[in-house]
Enzyme design. Structure first.
Site, PDB file in Angstrom:
ATOM      1  N   ASP A 205      39.485  29.073  45.046  1.00  0.00           N
ATOM      2  CA  ASP A 205      39.198  29.027  46.487  1.00  0.00           C
ATOM      3  C   ASP A 205      37.753  28.615  46.735  1.00  0.00           C
ATOM      4  O   ASP A 205      37.442  27.907  47.702  1.00  0.00           O
ATOM      5  CB  ASP A 205      39.395  30.405  47.131  1.00  0.00           C
ATOM      6  CG  ASP A 205      40.828  30.887  47.112  1.00  0.00           C
ATOM      7  OD1 ASP A 205      41.364  31.163  48.189  1.00  0.00           O
ATOM      8  OD2 ASP A 205      41.410  30.998  46.016  1.00  0.00           O
ATOM      9  N   ASP A 353      51.060  30.464  43.010  1.00  0.00           N
ATOM     10  CA  ASP A 353      51.945  31.619  42.873  1.00  0.00           C
ATOM     11  C   ASP A 353      52.615  31.909  44.224  1.00  0.00           C
ATOM     12  O   ASP A 353      51.970  32.428  45.101  1.00  0.00           O
ATOM     13  CB  ASP A 353      51.193  32.848  42.360  1.00  0.00           C
ATOM     14  CG  ASP A 353      49.828  33.069  43.024  1.00  0.00           C
ATOM     15  OD1 ASP A 353      49.235  32.107  43.556  1.00  0.00           O
ATOM     16  OD2 ASP A 353      49.351  34.211  42.989  1.00  0.00           O
ATOM     17  N   GLU A 555      45.937  30.432  56.018  1.00  0.00           N
ATOM     18  CA  GLU A 555      45.930  30.160  54.575  1.00  0.00           C
ATOM     19  C   GLU A 555      46.706  28.898  54.226  1.00  0.00           C
ATOM     20  O   GLU A 555      46.342  28.151  53.328  1.00  0.00           O
ATOM     21  CB  GLU A 555      46.535  31.362  53.853  1.00  0.00           C
ATOM     22  CG  GLU A 555      46.603  31.233  52.343  1.00  0.00           C
ATOM     23  CD  GLU A 555      47.458  32.311  51.699  1.00  0.00           C
ATOM     24  OE1 GLU A 555      47.243  32.585  50.516  1.00  0.00           O
ATOM     25  OE2 GLU A 555      48.349  32.859  52.380  1.00  0.00           O
ATOM     26  N   GLU A 570      55.159  36.256  48.614  1.00  0.00           N
ATOM     27  CA  GLU A 570      55.134  37.705  48.386  1.00  0.00           C
ATOM     28  C   GLU A 570      54.551  38.512  49.540  1.00  0.00           C
ATOM     29  O   GLU A 570      54.722  39.716  49.598  1.00  0.00           O
ATOM     30  CB  GLU A 570      54.274  38.018  47.151  1.00  0.00           C
ATOM     31  CG  GLU A 570      54.837  37.556  45.836  1.00  0.00           C
ATOM     32  CD  GLU A 570      53.987  38.076  44.682  1.00  0.00           C
ATOM     33  OE1 GLU A 570      54.521  38.848  43.880  1.00  0.00           O
ATOM     34  OE2 GLU A 570      52.807  37.719  44.601  1.00  0.00           O
TER      35      GLU A 570
END
Length: 602
Positions: A205, A353, A555, A570
């Site tokens: 990031d 992920d 995000e 998730e």
């Protein structure tokens, strides 16, 4: 920062250390790839790879996390919250009190009792990272985004710029004084966090955060982030996924050299480069170590060594322990479960992920096989690392190192194309290693082992000059991108598979937009540069409209629809958001926004 601090104080020792790391690099070149590998490392079958254990505090907090899920249920439950808690008392006292909590016949704890325990014995998640006023923040920096002529866009850009203040943090005194009470790791300087549940600094990031900070003229904040990552590298032997005790067993995409390169290009700070070069050589060694390397014999019978993601962990990820164990319960034995845990942690190391990119069966999460895949993007990052180190070494007069790394990048370029390039598709494709074979063996390249599914990562090689300087190649790849199905109304989709995983369709992510757009725009192809500008405008527009609707930067974004943020994965969608802010500012700096160009969704 013990090693780096002592090097700074003693220039002769710095030279000695640099020489030692360089000698190790030369030895690695002279050895047959992976000649020193442990025979137990495998590309398939039973998991027996290395494990870096977590702390007693992390293990205890996983117990609290598991109990919280039983007590509160799945609705609104975020497992990361519980491993981010810090203790008010020492661990033995807290654990003893936890073990004495009254339990029902089925072993559960009441909501009232668990609420009371957490309130009495823990400080809230995130309280150990406190606000830090950025030393170099100015409400409207001199020379800020000169190409942005549209007043609406300029006003919004200044609001995005101001978000750096909201995301600026430093580790609290309590963490430095009593690290055993925290999973947050002590750091020497301020950081920019992504936002929301991501309460700590993250490795990859930070590259796009830094790109945004440079557009915001916040050079000292950018240097501080870089220094913190070097501190972690010095302490743990690699840059951690994030600054938490439960992240010590994995890294993230290696972009530290790219951060140093970008900061130097803006500031001309030679001393920064001098301090950073030894750690960069150390990180290069980490990514060329035995656990990451797989040998491939190409169609011409030439042997090459490539990297894979490989977390040093074969248990549930502490920040998602309850989730991982729930999935693993579908598997039939401990060996399969351990392999699943390692592949899940390795997917987290990739930054993707999660995605069907890592799955043998796109509809079955437990078919994760990350450690069996040679990723296009990881091996591009390593090529970039070689180019960056060559450039930076030359800056500080280490010409021998510069020459060796330039030579390594040229050799790597040819090897890369021989394994990943697919002429028919006009893309570079991930390569799957045969299951069950030890990674110390050399695998014979087979065309059918390339993953022919389309992912945004197939186009990441354009980001580096080794590829974007080849105009005929760029034009072929640009045509492939345009016809791939990835380019949508609001940007580039991550894949073509709508799996419900967040690194799949229809989500678009700021880093992927940036790397592909920057690669296209740096080429000499008129068509490629036009495509880059169009994608950048779509991405800026969707960020703007979404911000105006929600009051936040997100995000990820749904690239099917202009102005919609993304979903899946998730956890619930997050705001803040470090890399999204950085990419918008970088795009506006590069492309600007004309006065008469509409910023609203068409």
């Amino acid at each position: 920062m013990p090693i780096m601090a002592s090097l700074h104080a003693q220039p002769n020792r710095e030279k000695q250390f640099l020489f030692l790391v360089y000698v190790l690099f030369l030895l690695s070149l002279s050895l047959t790839p992976m000649s020193a590998t442990n025979s137990h490392l495998s590309c398939g079958g039973k998991d027996s790879g290395p494990v870096v254990h977590t702390t007693p505090l992390v293990r205890f907090l996983e117990r609290v996390q598991d109990t919280a899920l039983q007590t509160y249920g799945h609705s609104g439950f975020d497992p990361k919250t519980y491993v981010d808690l810090s203790l008010k008392f020492n661990l033995s006292v807290t654990e003893e009190a936890f073990d004495k909590l009254p339990k029902t016949a089925n072993g559960s704890i009441s909501v009232e009792d668990l609420n009371g325990f957490i309130k009495k014995y823990f400080k809230p998640a995130g309280e150990d990272l406190v606000y830090a006023e950025p030393v170099d923040f100015v409400a409207e920096p001199h020379g800020f985004l000169p190409k942005v002529e549209n007043p609406k866009v300029r006003a919004w850009a200044l609001e995005v710029h101001a978000l750096w203040k909201n995301l600026s943090r430093k580790v609290s005194d309590s963490v430095h004084q009593h690290p055993e009470l925290h999973t947050l790791l002590p750091l020497p300087g301020p950081v920019i966090i992504p936002g929301s549940r991501f309460r700590e600094v993250y490795y990859w990031d930070s590259y796009w955060v830094i790109r945004g900070l440079l557009a915001s003229k916040m050079y000292e904040t950018a240097k501080s982030i870089m220094s913190n990552l070097i501190y972690l590298l010095d302490q743990y032997g690699h840059v951690l996924n994030g600054a938490r005790a439960y992240y010590t067993n994995r890294s993230q995409p290696p972009l530290l050299s790219a951060m140093v390169y970008e900061i130097y290009n803006r500031t001309g700070d030679v001393e920064l480069v001098r301090k950073a070069l030894p750690p960069l050589l150390k990180e290069y060694q980490f990514w060329n170590s035995e656990i990451h390397k797989v040998n491939i014999s190409d169609a011409e019978k030439r042997n090459h060594s490539f990297a894979r993601y490989y977390a040093k962990w074969n248990k549930p990820r502490p920040e998602s322990s309850t989730t991982d164990r729930e999935f693993a319960s579908k598997l039939s034995n401990d060996s399969e479960r351990q392999q699943f845990y390692r592949d899940s942690a390795s997917a987290a190391e990739s930054g993707w992920d999660f995605s069907t990119r890592w799955m043998r069966n796109s509809s079955e999460f437990t078919s994760m096989a990350t450690t069996k895949i040679l990723p296009v993007d990881l091996n591009v990052y390593i090529l970039r690392m070689e180019l960056d180190i060559a450039f930076l070494a030359k800056v500080v007069g280490e010409n021998t190192i510069a020459e060796e790394f330039l030579k390594a990048s040229q050799t790597g370029h040819k090897a890369f194309n021989s394994v990943f390039w697919n002429e028919g598709m006009g893309q570079w494709l991930d390569y799957w290693v045969n299951n069950g074979a030890a990674c110390k063996e050399s695998h014979t390249w087979k065309a059918q082992n390339q993953n022919h599914h389309v992912f945004a990562s197939n186009f990441i090689p354009l980001w580096i000059d080794l590829f974007n300087s080849d105009t005929p190649l760029v034009e072929k790849v640009t045509g492939s991108l345009k016809s791939s199905g990835l380019v949508c109304a609001a940007g580039i989709a991550t894949s073509l598979t709508n799996s419900g995983q967040q690194w799949d369709y229809p989500n678009g992510w700021a880093p992927l937009q940036h790397m592909i757009v920057e690669g296209l725009s740096r080429s000499k192809s008129t068509e490629a540069r036009a495509v880059a500008k169009e994608i950048a405008e779509r991405w800026i527009r969707t960020n703007y409209v979404s911000y105006k609707k929600t009051g936040a930067m997100h995000e990820k974004y749904d690239v099917e629809k202009c102005g919609e943020y993304g979903s899946g994965g998730e956890y619930i969608p997050q705001t803040g958001f470090g890399w999204s802010n950085g990419v918008v500012l970088a795009f506006l700096e590069e492309f600007g926004w004309p006065k008469d160009l509409n910023i609203d969704c068409n």
